[in-house]
Design a protein around this motif. Sequence first.
Motif: not given
Length: 52
Positions: A14-19, A21, A29-30
């Motif tokens: 879920s965090k990967c989906l949020q942060y 692309d 990753h940002k």
Amino acid sequence: MTPEERAILKALASKCLQYMDDGRNGLVHKSMSAGEDAVEVLASFGLVKPEP
């Protein structure tokens, strides 16, 4: 996979989906080290394919 591992991976994904692309060159990753660690964990479970 234990229920605890499943819960941890779900939160991580879920965090990967949020942060992260899904760019033309693969996952971008940002936050460099956090993103690298996340991809490493997800890849170890076969959920993503890391790119060089």
